[in-house]
Motif scaffolding. Structure first.
Motif, mmCIF file in Angstrom:
data_model
loop_
_atom_site.group_PDB
_atom_site.id
_atom_site.type_symbol
_atom_site.label_atom_id
_atom_site.label_comp_id
_atom_site.label_asym_id
_atom_site.label_seq_id
_atom_site.Cartn_x
_atom_site.Cartn_y
_atom_site.Cartn_z
ATOM 1 N N LEU A 55 -10.327 -62.056 -10.391
ATOM 2 C CA LEU A 55 -9.172 -61.659 -9.899
ATOM 3 C C LEU A 55 -8.130 -60.994 -11.152
ATOM 4 C CD1 LEU A 55 -7.836 -64.899 -8.059
ATOM 5 C CD2 LEU A 55 -7.898 -62.681 -7.183
ATOM 6 N N PHE A 56 -8.747 -61.239 -12.469
ATOM 7 C CA PHE A 56 -8.101 -60.595 -13.486
ATOM 8 C C PHE A 56 -7.643 -59.059 -13.160
ATOM 9 C CE2 PHE A 56 -10.171 -63.430 -16.754
ATOM 10 C CZ PHE A 56 -9.342 -64.146 -16.550
ATOM 11 N N ASN A 57 -8.561 -58.288 -12.498
ATOM 12 C CA ASN A 57 -8.374 -56.767 -12.060
ATOM 13 C C ASN A 57 -7.102 -56.535 -11.377
ATOM 14 O OD1 ASN A 57 -10.349 -55.703 -13.910
ATOM 15 N ND2 ASN A 57 -11.906 -56.076 -12.088
ATOM 16 N N TYR A 87 -5.455 -75.633 -23.695
ATOM 17 C CA TYR A 87 -6.227 -75.766 -22.615
ATOM 18 C C TYR A 87 -7.568 -75.953 -22.796
ATOM 19 C CZ TYR A 87 -2.412 -73.880 -19.531
ATOM 20 O OH TYR A 87 -1.506 -73.647 -18.484
ATOM 21 N N PHE A 88 -8.203 -75.974 -24.046
ATOM 22 C CA PHE A 88 -9.488 -76.275 -24.261
ATOM 23 C C PHE A 88 -9.668 -77.204 -25.264
ATOM 24 C CE2 PHE A 88 -9.689 -71.968 -22.211
ATOM 25 C CZ PHE A 88 -10.780 -71.986 -21.502
ATOM 26 N N HIS A 89 -8.567 -77.930 -25.729
ATOM 27 C CA HIS A 89 -8.820 -78.908 -26.705
ATOM 28 C C HIS A 89 -7.922 -80.183 -26.316
ATOM 29 C CE1 HIS A 89 -10.260 -80.835 -30.349
ATOM 30 N NE2 HIS A 89 -9.110 -81.210 -30.402
ATOM 31 N N THR A 90 -6.414 -79.791 -26.528
ATOM 32 C CA THR A 90 -5.653 -80.747 -26.505
ATOM 33 C C THR A 90 -5.184 -81.454 -25.108
ATOM 34 O OG1 THR A 90 -4.911 -80.293 -28.811
ATOM 35 C CG2 THR A 90 -3.334 -81.694 -27.633
ATOM 36 N N ALA A 91 -4.747 -80.779 -24.266
ATOM 37 C CA ALA A 91 -4.062 -81.138 -23.044
ATOM 38 C C ALA A 91 -5.105 -81.599 -22.301
ATOM 39 C CB ALA A 91 -3.601 -79.913 -22.463
ATOM 40 N N VAL A 92 -4.635 -82.602 -21.476
ATOM 41 C CA VAL A 92 -5.508 -83.290 -20.548
ATOM 42 C C VAL A 92 -5.165 -83.028 -18.943
ATOM 43 C CG1 VAL A 92 -5.672 -85.626 -19.318
ATOM 44 C CG2 VAL A 92 -5.369 -85.618 -21.760
ATOM 45 N N HIS A 93 -6.345 -82.230 -18.684
ATOM 46 C CA HIS A 93 -6.200 -81.602 -17.339
ATOM 47 C C HIS A 93 -7.692 -81.358 -16.845
ATOM 48 C CE1 HIS A 93 -7.223 -77.348 -18.591
ATOM 49 N NE2 HIS A 93 -7.260 -77.902 -20.114
ATOM 50 N N ASP A 94 -7.700 -80.950 -15.372
ATOM 51 C CA ASP A 94 -9.090 -80.741 -14.799
ATOM 52 C C ASP A 94 -8.720 -79.564 -13.881
ATOM 53 O OD1 ASP A 94 -11.101 -80.690 -13.585
ATOM 54 O OD2 ASP A 94 -11.373 -83.211 -13.086
ATOM 55 N N HIS A 143 4.211 -67.120 -10.328
ATOM 56 C CA HIS A 143 4.565 -67.851 -9.175
ATOM 57 C C HIS A 143 3.959 -68.965 -8.785
ATOM 58 C CE1 HIS A 143 5.560 -67.497 -4.635
ATOM 59 N NE2 HIS A 143 6.360 -68.560 -5.294
ATOM 60 N N LYS A 144 4.624 -70.077 -8.941
ATOM 61 C CA LYS A 144 4.314 -71.611 -8.684
ATOM 62 C C LYS A 144 3.553 -71.418 -7.143
ATOM 63 C CE LYS A 144 5.808 -76.332 -7.938
ATOM 64 N NZ LYS A 144 4.593 -76.857 -8.709
ATOM 65 N N GLY A 145 2.305 -72.075 -7.006
ATOM 66 C CA GLY A 145 1.950 -71.922 -5.752
ATOM 67 C C GLY A 145 0.851 -70.779 -5.437
ATOM 68 N N ALA A 146 0.965 -69.654 -6.072
ATOM 69 C CA ALA A 146 0.467 -68.577 -6.077
ATOM 70 C C ALA A 146 -1.180 -68.756 -6.422
ATOM 71 C CB ALA A 146 1.023 -67.139 -6.480
ATOM 72 N N LEU A 147 -1.257 -69.479 -7.424
ATOM 73 C CA LEU A 147 -2.497 -69.741 -8.240
ATOM 74 C C LEU A 147 -2.694 -71.000 -8.820
ATOM 75 C CD1 LEU A 147 -4.453 -67.473 -8.826
ATOM 76 C CD2 LEU A 147 -3.133 -67.127 -11.106
ATOM 77 N N PRO A 193 -0.121 -62.547 -18.613
ATOM 78 C CA PRO A 193 -1.292 -62.365 -19.122
ATOM 79 C C PRO A 193 -2.072 -63.391 -19.643
ATOM 80 C CG PRO A 193 -0.256 -60.341 -19.164
ATOM 81 C CD PRO A 193 0.777 -61.591 -19.151
ATOM 82 N N VAL A 194 -1.584 -64.046 -20.793
ATOM 83 C CA VAL A 194 -2.499 -64.993 -21.562
ATOM 84 C C VAL A 194 -2.700 -66.404 -20.819
ATOM 85 C CG1 VAL A 194 -0.133 -65.899 -22.832
ATOM 86 C CG2 VAL A 194 -2.737 -66.152 -23.800
ATOM 87 N N LEU A 195 -1.498 -66.599 -19.854
ATOM 88 C CA LEU A 195 -1.802 -67.766 -18.995
ATOM 89 C C LEU A 195 -3.014 -67.467 -18.097
ATOM 90 C CD1 LEU A 195 -0.678 -70.603 -17.952
ATOM 91 C CD2 LEU A 195 0.964 -69.021 -16.452
ATOM 92 N N TYR A 196 -2.824 -66.234 -17.521
ATOM 93 C CA TYR A 196 -3.921 -66.075 -16.479
ATOM 94 C C TYR A 196 -5.185 -66.079 -17.041
ATOM 95 C CZ TYR A 196 0.142 -64.486 -13.389
ATOM 96 O OH TYR A 196 1.100 -64.292 -12.603
ATOM 97 N N ALA A 197 -5.569 -65.445 -18.123
ATOM 98 C CA ALA A 197 -6.733 -65.260 -18.850
ATOM 99 C C ALA A 197 -7.046 -66.739 -19.248
ATOM 100 C CB ALA A 197 -6.514 -64.347 -20.274
ATOM 101 N N THR A 198 -6.172 -67.465 -19.644
ATOM 102 C CA THR A 198 -6.772 -68.859 -20.102
ATOM 103 C C THR A 198 -7.036 -69.689 -18.847
ATOM 104 O OG1 THR A 198 -4.987 -68.623 -21.848
ATOM 105 C CG2 THR A 198 -6.090 -70.984 -21.184
ATOM 106 N N LEU A 199 -6.234 -69.824 -17.825
ATOM 107 C CA LEU A 199 -6.665 -70.236 -16.466
ATOM 108 C C LEU A 199 -7.877 -69.871 -15.919
ATOM 109 C CD1 LEU A 199 -3.215 -70.775 -14.730
ATOM 110 C CD2 LEU A 199 -4.353 -72.367 -15.923
ATOM 111 N N GLY A 200 -8.082 -68.596 -15.994
ATOM 112 C CA GLY A 200 -9.418 -68.050 -15.521
ATOM 113 C C GLY A 200 -10.479 -68.442 -16.262
ATOM 114 N N GLU A 201 -10.424 -68.336 -17.602
ATOM 115 C CA GLU A 201 -11.437 -68.893 -18.493
ATOM 116 C C GLU A 201 -11.707 -70.279 -18.420
ATOM 117 O OE1 GLU A 201 -13.469 -67.239 -20.504
ATOM 118 O OE2 GLU A 201 -12.674 -65.503 -20.266
ATOM 119 N N ALA A 202 -10.691 -71.197 -18.210
ATOM 120 C CA ALA A 202 -10.865 -72.702 -18.100
ATOM 121 C C ALA A 202 -11.341 -73.091 -16.471
ATOM 122 C CB ALA A 202 -9.560 -73.257 -18.068
ATOM 123 N N GLY A 203 -11.524 -71.973 -15.614
ATOM 124 C CA GLY A 203 -12.201 -72.134 -14.430
ATOM 125 C C GLY A 203 -11.237 -72.766 -13.084
ATOM 126 N N TYR A 204 -9.920 -72.304 -13.408
ATOM 127 C CA TYR A 204 -9.068 -72.461 -12.221
ATOM 128 C C TYR A 204 -9.098 -71.412 -11.099
ATOM 129 C CZ TYR A 204 -6.018 -76.100 -14.752
ATOM 130 O OH TYR A 204 -5.685 -77.308 -15.176
#
Lengths: 322, 288
Positions: free
Chosen positions: B93-95, B49-56, B109-113, B77-88
C-alpha cells in the motif's frame, strides 16, 4: 398534536429551554454510566452544574477553552464514552468549528453538544453574545445532526434522543424563560416535523422560540380567515423533506421562522428542499443579514422582526406570491 | 508486551533505516507530501513501535493497547512506514500514498487504516484528544499509556496550551507527550517565524515534568521512552510528562538535513535515488 390547554393564557408556565437540557443530562447519566459531561467555565449558565453535582467523577471542567473542550470530548468518545459538552453558542460551535469538523464530525463520534444562550433573545449581552449563525455552520458539516428545541420539554426530549442517536448532534438552546407549551406526551423524533396546527392557506415552518410565536400568529390569522398550518421543525438537519413537501403542496406557500440569520439554517434548508422537490413561494422570517444589539430579548425579537406580528406580515406576503 | 519488540540498538537502527527507505519510496510516486519531519522522527517512531509501546498489530483494536496519537498529521509518511513495517497492513500500500481510493490519505484518517488512533492535520488538536483519552483511561481504571507526538511548530497554536493547562490540572500522569523539536517550519526556522524557546522552561512553568533528549540517538531515545512508560503506567496521579526530542529534520539524507525547504516537499527521481544510496551506505555501516 397534544399541547398544553389554554395556550395563550397569561399564566402559562415559563421555563428556560436550557433547563430541559440540564435536567435531562442528570437523568441520562443515571442510566448511562458511560456519559461524560464537559463545560467551559459556564456550568451554571448552560445548566450542566446539576450533572456536575450528581456525577463529579464524570464531569470535566475545561475552563475557558472551547477548542480544547471539543477535542477532549473527541478523545473521550474515541474511548467509548457518550460525551455531552456545553458552552455559549457564539463560542461553541462559533469558536471551535475546526475541532468539531475534524475531530468530531469527520470521525462520526458520539459527541452531543449544546450551544446555549443562542438567538437574539439572549438580549442585553449584545451582538457579540447573540449566536445567530451557529446552526448554519453546523448544518454544512457531513454527519452532523442539528436540533433547535422550541421549549423546555422539547429540549429534554432532544437531549435524550441525541444520547440514543449514533454520531454527533448539535442542540441549540435559548436562555430566556419561554412558555412551556408542549407536554410529556407531545411526540419527538429526530428528523420528524411535529404538525402543531393544521391549515390550508400557508404553512409556517418554525424552530426554537419562534414556534410559539407562530402559534400566536396562526391564531390571529384565523380571525382574518387565513388557515395557517404550524410546523415545529425542531430538526434542521436531517430535515423532514416529506412533511415539508406535503404541506407546500397543500398550502401553496411557506413562511419560515427562526431566531437565526435567514441564510444557511432553517430558512435556507426549506428553500433548498422546496426548490428541488416542489418549487413554492417562501418568505423567511429571521435575522435579515444583520448583527443584533443590546436590549430586552422579547423587545429585540420584535425589533428585528421575529415575533408573531412579523410572522403574520410574512404570511400575507407569502400568500400574495401564490 | 509487543510481539514485534526489538531489543538491540543495531536491530532498531536497521528498522529505522528501513522506515527511512520506505518514506523516500512512498514520497516519490506521491509527488507531494512532507520529507524532513518524517525522516527526523524515524528513530522515535522505531523505538516507540518496535520497543517501548505495548500494542499488537494483529489486534489493532485491543483495548489494552497503548494509544499513540499523532498530532502533527503532516508527518504521516513516517506513521504509515512504521505501521506497515510493524505489520498493521500490507506494505504494498505504500505506493498508494495520497492517491485516489488509498487508505493512506494525505493526512491520517481514523478508520481508514488499522493503527491510526485519530484523524489529524489541522495543528494543535492532538494533545487535547490525547487528554480526552487519558481522562477516559483514568475514569475506567485502565493501565495503558497515552502517547502524543507533537511538533514544535504546532506550539504556535493556542489550543496546544489549552491542552497543556488541562493535562496539568488533572495531573494526567498516564499521558506522555513527545515534541519533535526540529527547529523548522514551512516558512523558515521556528525561532525566526515565531520564537518558541525555552520550551522546557515553558512546560515546567505549566507544571509538567520535562525530559530533554537527542531524538536521533537511538540508545538515548529508548532509555527515555522506557522510563516514561514505566512512570506513566504506574497509575499514579502525577504531572504529565513532556519529552522534548531534538531531532535533525531530514535525518539520514545529507541534502535534506536541517534545510527547512524540505519541510513540505517530496524528492524527485534523482533526489530519491541519491537519498536511497545514502541510506544504503548507512545501512552497511550499521551492519558492519
Amino acid at each position: 398534536m397534544k399541547l398544553e390547554a389554554n395556550l395563550f393564557a397569561a399564566e402559562m408556565k415559563k421555563v428556560a429551554i436550557r433547563d430541559g437540557w440540564g435536567k435531562a443530562l442528570v437523568e441520562i447519566g443515571k442510566e448511562n454510566k458511560e456519559l461524560v459531561v464537559l463545560t467551559a467555565d459556564v456550568s451554571e449558565s448552560v445548566r450542566t452544574h446539576w450533572f456536575e453535582k450528581a456525577f463529579p467523577e464524570r464531569f470535566v471542567q475545561c475552563g475557558v477553552s472551547e477548542q480544547n473542550m471539543a477535542s477532549v470530548a473527541a478523545g473521550l468518545a474515541m474511548e467509548g464514552k457518550t460525551v455531552f459538552f456545553s458552552a455559549y453558542g457564539v463560542f461553541s460551535p462559533g469558536r471551535n468549528w475546526d475541532q468539531v469538523r475534524v475531530n468530531i464530525a469527520y470521525n462520526n463520534l458520539d459527541v452531543k453538544f449544546s450551544g446555549a444562550h443562542a438567538g437574539i433573545t439572549v438580549g442585553p449581552d449584545g451582538a457579540t453574545h447573540q449566536a445567530l449563525e451557529d446552526m448554519a455552520i453546523m448544518r454544512v458539516l457531513p454527519n452532523m445532526c442539528v436540533i433547535c428545541p422550541c421549549d423546555e420539554k422539547e429540549a429534554g426530549k432532544a437531549a435524550r434522543a441525541a444520547a440514543e442517536r449514533k454520531g454527533p448532534v448539535y442542540i441549540r438552546l435559548g436562555r430566556e424563560k419561554t412558555p412551556v407549551f408542549t407536554t410529556d406526551s407531545t411526540p419527538f423524533e429526530i428528523g420528524k416535523i411535529n404538525v402543531l396546527a393544521d391549515g390550508s392557506d400557508v404553512a409556517i415552518v418554525a424552530c426554537g422560540v419562534p414556534v410559539f410565536e407562530a402559534l400566536k400568529a396562526a391564531k390571529n390569522l384565523a380571525e382574518d380567515g387565513i388557515s395557517a398550518a404550524v410546523l415545529d421543525c425542531h430538526t434542521v438537519k436531517p430535515i423532514d423533506k416529506k412533511t415539508l413537501v406535503e404541506f407546500a403542496r397543500r398550502c401553496g406557500c411557506v413562511v419560515t421562522a427562526e431566531e437565526h440569520q435567514i441564510n444557511g439554517a432553517l430558512g435556507g434548508a426549506v428553500c433548498e428542499v422546496l426548490s428541488e422537490e416542489c418549487p413554492t413561494p417562501v418568505v423567511r422570517v429571521g435575522m435579515q443579514d444583520k448583527f443584533g444589539e443590546s436590549g430586552d430579548g422579547i423587545e429585540l425579537l420584535k425589533h428585528f422582526g421575529m415575533d408573531s406580528a412579523a410572522i403574520e406580515k410574512a404570511v400575507k406576503r407569502a400568500i400574495g406570491k401564490k | 508486551m509487543s510481539a514485534i519488540r526489538l531489543d538491540s540498538t543495531s536491530e532498531l537502527l536497521l528498522k529505522a533505516n528501513d522506515i527511512r527507505v520506505d518514506i523516500i519510496n512512498m514520497l516519490l510516486p506521491a509527488k507531494s507530501g512532507h520529507s524532513a519531519g518524517p525522516l527526523g522522527m524515524a528513530d522515535i517512531f522505531t523505538a516507540l513501535y518496535f520497543h517501548t509501546a505495548v500494542h499488537d498489530p494483529k489486534k489493532p483494536q485491543w483495548d489494552g493497547r497503548d494509544r499513540i496519537v499523532l498530532s502533527n498529521g503532516h508527518i504521516a509518511p513516517v506513521l504509515y512506514a512504521t505501521l506497515g513495517e510493524a505489520g498493521y497492513f500490507d506494505k504494498k500500500l505504500f505506493n498508494s500514498l495520497r492517491k485516489f481510493g488509498s487508505p493512506l490519505q494525505g493526512h491520517p484518517h481514523k478508520g481508514a487504516l488499522a493503527g491510526i488512533e485519530t484523524s489529524s492535520g489541522p495543528l494543535g488538536q492532538g494533545l487535547s484528544q490525547a487528554c480526552g483519552m487519558a481522562l477516559a483511561a483514568r475514569m475506567d481504571k485502565k493501565k495503558h499509556v497515552v502517547w502524543c507526538l507533537t511538533s514544535d511548530g504546532e506550539h504556535e497554536e493556542g489550543q496546544t496550551w489549552e491542552a497543556v493547562l488541562l493535562a496539568a490540572k488533572y495531573k494526567l500522569g498516564n499521558l506522555v507527550a513527545i515534541m519533535d523539536r526540529n527547529f523548522i517550519q514551512i516558512d523558515g526556522p521556528t525561532e525566526t517565524i515565531m520564537p518558541l524557546e525555552s520550551m522546557a522552561a515553558k512546560y515546567r512553568a505549566f507544571n509538567w515534568e520535562v525530559v530533554e533528549i537527542d531524538g536521533n540517538d537511538m540508545l538515548e531515545v529508548v532509555k527515555a521512552l522506557d522510563a516514561a512508560r514505566t512512570r506513566a503506567a504506574s497509575g499514579k496521579v502525577q504531572p504529565p510528562l513532556m519529552i522534548i526530542a531534538k531531532t535533525v529534520p531530514g535525518k539520514g539524507v545529507s541534502f535534506m538535513e536541517n534545510a527547512y525547504e524540505w519541510h513540505g516537499k517530496p524528492p524527485n527521481a534523482e533526489e530519491a535515488a541519491k537519498a536511497l544510496a545514502e541510506l544504503r551506505a548507512a545501512r552497511a555501516k550499521i551492519k558492519a
